[in-house]
Design an enzyme around this catalytic site. Structure first.
Site, short mmCIF file in Angstrom:
data_model
loop_
_atom_site.label_atom_id
_atom_site.label_comp_id
_atom_site.label_asym_id
_atom_site.label_seq_id
_atom_site.Cartn_x
_atom_site.Cartn_y
_atom_site.Cartn_z
CG HIS A 58 -10.46 -12.19 -4.50
ND1 HIS A 58 -10.04 -10.94 -4.88
CD2 HIS A 58 -11.52 -12.48 -5.29
CE1 HIS A 58 -10.82 -10.49 -5.85
NE2 HIS A 58 -11.73 -11.40 -6.12
NE ARG A 66 5.76 9.09 -6.21
CZ ARG A 66 5.58 8.51 -7.40
NH1 ARG A 66 5.53 7.21 -7.51
NH2 ARG A 66 5.45 9.26 -8.48
N PRO A 95 -0.17 1.47 7.20
CG PRO A 95 0.38 2.03 9.38
CD PRO A 95 0.00 2.64 8.08
CB ALA A 116 -6.06 0.33 6.22
N GLY A 117 -3.43 -0.71 4.19
CA GLY A 117 -2.93 -0.80 2.82
C GLY A 117 -3.35 0.36 1.96
#
Lengths: 299, 299
Positions: A82, A165, A169, A171-172
């Site tokens: 997904h 921006r 690292p 957990a996105g």
């Protein structure tokens, strides 16, 4: 009367039982919140959690779940079928009872800010909470996925709504927003010709010129050897179920095909069906919030 | 958890705003009671008041309303399209939450006794509280109406359950009882011929051979110059709304008459309308208690 808000966070873990159980424990730990369902999917490597709660409880449980996910899911090691961009991928808030869309938008922003402030995870607001038209659709927001996000965030138009921006690292980045409840509604036809269901789906869904708040495809139910128009009704107030149903009826008629039944999959707000009864019974001046007795007893 | 009992007294005044406002004030004045709705009907000259409350509060508010009505409504001057026999015509108590039918029967008898003791209004117990089979049905109890009651009370089998065999000179006589939730459902026809509505009512109501759990009459809506089939659906699970509606449709067709609308008066359980939506959308295998999201929030 207590407001009731639904939250359906999606987490990028559908295989590790310890982490899934940890999410469930957190989901059950907040006062004023009920865990309705959780569905881990091994092939997607993703778990969808369904919660309802009052306006305070739902914000707290959403934050605590995102926190737990950020501490226990490492996106640099994530694989699954997904599309995904964060340990907590998406957090939608949905008005269910005595809560407005505006309140859910406010809640989504408050939770988004807290996630960024305390966990340093950047946030895109999406759907009704979106800050720009190109951020409404989750698929567009998520395009590039976890691996492509560092580059995407450098693009002029893709600064996060909260945070710098750069992704967290491990957990996105997470999408948070407000949307209407979705009703999964399928209509079955007395034909084994799937092309008819596909043509009807094309006629009713917004993406090909049909109803804006309907998504749909035509498919075969192999076990019954019948074709089905399978839909997500994404705003049952602006597009009531009966309207789609009657449209499918008259579209099917041109092929000499009849509706033989329908299915509502999973949960639906009572109002989606009450609105439909109002139509067929031609009820004049029905006031849902006042006249449905349960609305006075909850909470 | 507090017991919740519903009470839906019907008063024979739907035109005089001062009296209607007076009833509303009384309805709001008792602790432990919430006024859910009130619907004055000019053509019926009748107001239906809907209250929920705990077992103590609901008894007090019912009595105070009957007292106010007895002081402010004069049945000797009453005109209206709906059958009636008292200033307060009928006072049903309905178990909603954590209350049994037996408790509602007890409450109905306690309130009936107090009304008679303090206000000298005779009382018929009806429905589940009835003292004889011929008193179960409100239409039979009320037959003869206000004007015919003095004669009726002299009949052997029609002694009031509380009070002497004579009506209150201006407040008449009141029916008090306990029952299951009902849905007041009216269907409007595109005819000014009331005899058609009367014939249809006869076809659908149980008392004349129609559906057992439907009570109904035909009447004129003078303000709109249309005929109406006015019904009480006394068990919407055994007799769904759609079945009565479709029966009225095909009965009306023989006179060249169409349904132009319907009304749900006052409160309805959500399930009565969800069941109806299930029928028209031909939903397969719908599980009301599991699939309606609000059901996971109550209790």
């Amino acid at each position: 009367m207590a407001k009731i808000i639904e939250c359906i966070p999606n987490f990028s873990e559908g295989r590790n039982e310890e982490v899934i159980n940890g999410l469930v424990e957190v989901a059950k730990s907040v006062a004023g919140v009920t865990l309705l369902d959780y569905s881990p999917d091994e092939s997607h490597n993703r778990t969808v959690v369904t919660l309802v709660g009052d306006d305070k409880g739902i914000q707290e449980v959403a934050f605590q779940l995102v926190k737990y996910a950020s501490e226990n899911i490492d996106m640099t090691k994530h694989e699954g079928g997904h599309p995904r961009m964060g340990a907590t991928d998406v957090v939608p808030f949905v008005p269910i009872k005595d809560a407005t869309m505006e309140e859910c938008i406010e809640i989504s922003k408050a939770v988004a800010k807290r996630i960024n402030d305390e966990l340093d995870i950047p946030i895109f607001l999406y759907e009704e909470s979106a800050s720009a038209p190109q951020r409404v659709n989750l698929a567009k927001v998520r395009k590039g996925q976890f691996e492509g996000m560092p580059e995407k965030l450098k693009e002029e138009e893709w600064a996060p709504d909260y945070g710098e921006r750069k992704i967290h690292p491990t957990a996105g980045i997470t999408a948070v927003g407000a949307r209407m409840p979705l009703v999964a509604f399928n209509v079955n036809l007395d034909t084994d010709d799937v092309t008819i269901a596909k043509k009807i789906a094309k006629a009713v869904r917004g993406s090909s010129g049909g109803y804006k708040y309907c998504k749909g495809i035509g498919l075969m139910l192999d076990d019954r050897n019948i074709a089905q128009v399978s839909m997500n009704m994404v705003n049952f107030e602006k597009l009531p179920l009966y309207r789609t149903f009657e449209t499918i009826r008259f579209e099917a008629a041109r092929y000499g095909v009849n509706i033989i039944g329908s299915e509502v999959i999973g949960l639906t707000p009572a109002k989606a069906l009450v609105d439909t009864a109002e139509y067929y019974l031609q009820i004049e001046d029905f006031d849902y919030s006042k006249q449905v007795i349960e609305n006075h007893i909850i909470g």
